[in-house]
Write a protein that holds these residues in place. Sequence first.
Motif, mmCIF file in Angstrom:
data_model
loop_
_atom_site.group_PDB
_atom_site.id
_atom_site.type_symbol
_atom_site.label_atom_id
_atom_site.label_comp_id
_atom_site.label_asym_id
_atom_site.label_seq_id
_atom_site.Cartn_x
_atom_site.Cartn_y
_atom_site.Cartn_z
ATOM 1 N N TYR A 192 0.844 -1.192 0.000
ATOM 2 C CA TYR A 192 0.000 0.000 0.000
ATOM 3 C C TYR A 192 0.882 1.246 0.000
ATOM 4 C CZ TYR A 192 -3.352 3.468 1.685
ATOM 5 O OH TYR A 192 -4.117 4.578 1.827
ATOM 6 N N GLN A 193 0.474 2.260 -0.740
ATOM 7 C CA GLN A 193 1.364 3.392 -0.979
ATOM 8 C C GLN A 193 1.750 4.160 0.289
ATOM 9 O OE1 GLN A 193 -0.192 6.550 -3.271
ATOM 10 N NE2 GLN A 193 -2.199 6.601 -2.301
ATOM 11 N N ARG A 194 0.967 4.038 1.381
ATOM 12 C CA ARG A 194 1.335 4.740 2.611
ATOM 13 C C ARG A 194 2.177 3.878 3.537
ATOM 14 N NH1 ARG A 194 -1.196 9.319 4.565
ATOM 15 N NH2 ARG A 194 -2.507 10.298 3.008
ATOM 16 N N ALA A 195 2.389 2.636 3.158
ATOM 17 C CA ALA A 195 3.156 1.734 4.025
ATOM 18 C C ALA A 195 4.204 1.019 3.189
ATOM 19 C CB ALA A 195 2.233 0.745 4.725
ATOM 20 N N LEU A 196 5.057 1.803 2.539
ATOM 21 C CA LEU A 196 6.065 1.215 1.653
ATOM 22 C C LEU A 196 7.234 0.663 2.458
ATOM 23 C CD1 LEU A 196 6.088 4.059 -1.007
ATOM 24 C CD2 LEU A 196 4.998 1.824 -1.207
ATOM 25 N N SER A 197 7.986 -0.226 1.829
ATOM 26 C CA SER A 197 9.180 -0.749 2.475
ATOM 27 C C SER A 197 10.352 -0.530 1.550
ATOM 28 C CB SER A 197 8.990 -2.233 2.790
ATOM 29 O OG SER A 197 9.941 -3.014 2.119
ATOM 30 N N SER A 198 11.427 0.064 2.079
ATOM 31 C CA SER A 198 12.519 0.461 1.191
ATOM 32 C C SER A 198 13.214 -0.743 0.563
ATOM 33 C CB SER A 198 13.534 1.339 1.929
ATOM 34 O OG SER A 198 13.430 1.191 3.293
ATOM 35 N N GLU A 199 13.388 -1.786 1.365
ATOM 36 C CA GLU A 199 14.083 -2.954 0.794
ATOM 37 C C GLU A 199 13.269 -3.610 -0.307
ATOM 38 O OE1 GLU A 199 16.404 -5.917 2.336
ATOM 39 O OE2 GLU A 199 16.595 -4.962 4.296
ATOM 40 N N GLY A 200 11.957 -3.675 -0.079
ATOM 41 C CA GLY A 200 11.085 -4.255 -1.086
ATOM 42 C C GLY A 200 11.212 -3.497 -2.392
ATOM 43 N N ILE A 201 11.214 -2.163 -2.290
ATOM 44 C CA ILE A 201 11.340 -1.339 -3.483
ATOM 45 C C ILE A 201 12.679 -1.592 -4.157
ATOM 46 C CG2 ILE A 201 11.652 1.059 -4.234
ATOM 47 C CD1 ILE A 201 9.457 1.791 -2.201
#
Lengths: 290, 255, 342
Positions: A74-83
């Motif tokens: 969800y765009q308000r709960a991003l994860s940097s590693e995932g990205i």
Amino acid sequence: MIKTATSLIQGFLLTAALLATGPANAGDVPERILSVGGALTETVYALEAGEKLVGNDTTSTFPDAARALPKVGYQRALSSEGILSLAPDHLFMTDEAGPPPVLAQLKALKLPMTVIPAGRSLEDVKSTVRTIAKVIDKEQTAEELIHSIARDERKLAEKNQAVTKPKRVLFILQHAGGAPMAAGLSSAASSIIELAGAQNAVQNYHGYKPLTPEALVEIQPDALLLTSEGLAHTGGLESLLQTPGLALTPAVQNEQIIDMNALLLLGFGPRTAQAALQLHDALYAADSAQ
Amino acid sequence: MIEAHNLIVQKGRSTLLDDVSLKLQPGQLTAIVGPNGAGKSTLLKCLSGSVSPSSGTVFWNEKPLNTFTPEELARKRAVLSQNSSVQFPFKVRDIVEMGLNPHLSTGLGQKSAEADALIRQSLELAEISALRDRTITSLSGGEQQRAHLARTLCQILHRQNTALFLDEPTSALDLKHQHGTLQLARDFAQEHNAIVVIVLHELRMTLQYCDQAVCLQQGRLVEAGPAKEVLNSSRLAELFDIPERIAKDLTRSFA
Amino acid sequence: MRFKAITSLFSRSNGWLILMILTLFLVAGTASLIGAINILPGDILTSGFTPQQEAILTTIRLPRVFLAAITGAALAVSGAAMQGLFRNPLADPGLIGIAGGAALAVGLVIVILGPIGGLAGLYSLGIAAFAGGLSTSLLIFYLVRKAGGFSVTTMLLAGIAINAITAAATGFLTFLSNDQQLRALTFWTMGNLGGALWPAVLVALSVVLPATVLLARSAQQLNILMLGEAEAEHLGVNTKALKYRIVFCTALAVGIAVAVSGIIGFVGLIVPHLIRLLFGPDHRFLIPASALGGAILLVIADTLARTVVIPAEIPVGILTSLIGGPFFLFLLIRQFRGMISL
């Protein structure tokens, strides 16, 4: 002394490597795009750069190809590693994306990103198209797209001119639990209703609020507008009509209940002008037939 | 020496202690006796410093009790309360070790040989060595009471001129351990030149083991003095509202 | 003499603590290598870190592993201390209102203030959570003192009442919120360590470490408090000062944990409980062991949270509750059966 030197060299190498692998070099066109936000993803596809997308978020549901890509949540709960695991070289996101510390981490890693404000008008849509096109070097395609949006806009303006008495439309986000959540002013729903030449039936609050059955009767909407997803999730038309008070509105009595795909209706992406046309036709079809 | 001057304790509208004055001498075992609600526990709490009287003063060697810090006091006197229940499964040995707490700041090492010896000695005195590694929550009421007695002893075992306050220490014990506990209390008073005060319902045992007796009735001091003089049959009959015949029976062997 | 000192250093409980420290290092080390972008130990040995790996390790993963360990330790130590203070193995730092107050403050920022940009936006939720949590527990404290004395029962009742009020107020905020705000608030209450930045790690460490040390130094006094307040006074414990110290340290530690990670449930309950079950209730072991156990548990849970659904991630609070809940029930049933069969 030697320590400082090595750490300096290390720092330099690190930066250099990032510059070399990433597209931070000015003028480079991103090849691996991550798009966070349904309208942005749609725009990338509309600009014929869909094959460059490596991932998107849960709100990116159009076109079908977008559904098949990896989702970063969800765009308000991003994860940097995932990205980062998708190894994007450019990140498009709306100003609603977050949380802020994750954005800070991504900035610290010098991941190129473009933050685009969520749109509320056709001008916003066009500016989004231009912004994205500039980054991915599709300015020619963008002009054609904007052209077609403008064409639809003119068509819409003509149709809206012909409307003598704007319909009063009530947008219901969801209606589980008896009190339907209805859109007030300064909501995406309110904007699209006005764009389609109608008027939001709710004029006395902002955002979304649950309505009591009595308020529903008092508002007397001419038409009900829902998202197809919202309608399906809570048991379809039949369950909707069970909502207390709803049967007493002109909208239900005249069977003016319209449902449209959520992203099409509220996304403010490249299809918004068409969506407004579609909504306009659904609202005023009966009138023009007479 | 402990002196109490005109102790009055009021709680709400009721007067729990009414103008009680007395002196306690080192080396002696003193019993506080009286019917239920006479104020025995309240007097014990005043003397041990856990309750401050509404008026009046308790002096310890001519120093008012309320001028001691809790830790100073804890190095001089130990208290066994009526019901201390522990909900967590501490081992008996750990419970006894807690008695050493007030001495940790004055040089007693937490795991030192001296501490270990004190714990072992206390366990033996309270006749609970065999249960040292059992958890307190798995013990019977009487065993728990003895574990807490060991802890109380451990607190002042290596000191002279201390005071030991025991509130009904035999209430859950079998006959053998009742006698053992009272014998222990009397020996402790003599060997450590300590003031030992005990609240006791067993009149026979009071007569058998205690040097002094303090009689209370409805918060008032009836009489304090040598146990065998104070607890004569006519006083007992009046104090406990029992027939003279039964009171005589109680005191016969000690007359 | 010297030999004695060495053997006591390697006494049974110290041996376990050393083992737990080693486990923590092992778990943290492994966690630093696992993620959406895996770093293989073999590759590091042969060719060192690639710049990308190095960047990910230093800006994202290491601060996150550190923060998970610090937060887990803070929650578990506070749980152990609260259970001691309330003499109840089911007590929780939530009893002194931290989580409820923090959620309310975060709700206020999200719903009333709306999005905040720049540096203020980066730390606004954390600061709000810390301030909200701490002021709520101070309010409970004030009410308890006002009610006369400082009894554990009044504290419990005041805590429950204040928690109900903050929960209602947060509920009202969710009523006022729009779709995005609601989701942001819900996600916050499910806990997440994704926003780990070095400054947050340093701030958390500088609060949690002293609080843990202070609580560990009060361990024997906490043991004595288990005898009851009157008994503890008899043993020379200044129970009032002790209770203030415990509540103060717990409020700070949990406050900072909530500020950096949102609400992560069950760690504070389950870790001390498990350690008590395995090693007994002595706080001199329980407090340091809870710190280490909490750190180990949360590092593992967070590693799962960020790797199970790559490239997205599960809020870690959901994971701890999802695993912690059934595990806790299992412990309770086992314990209960044991009591009957005795």
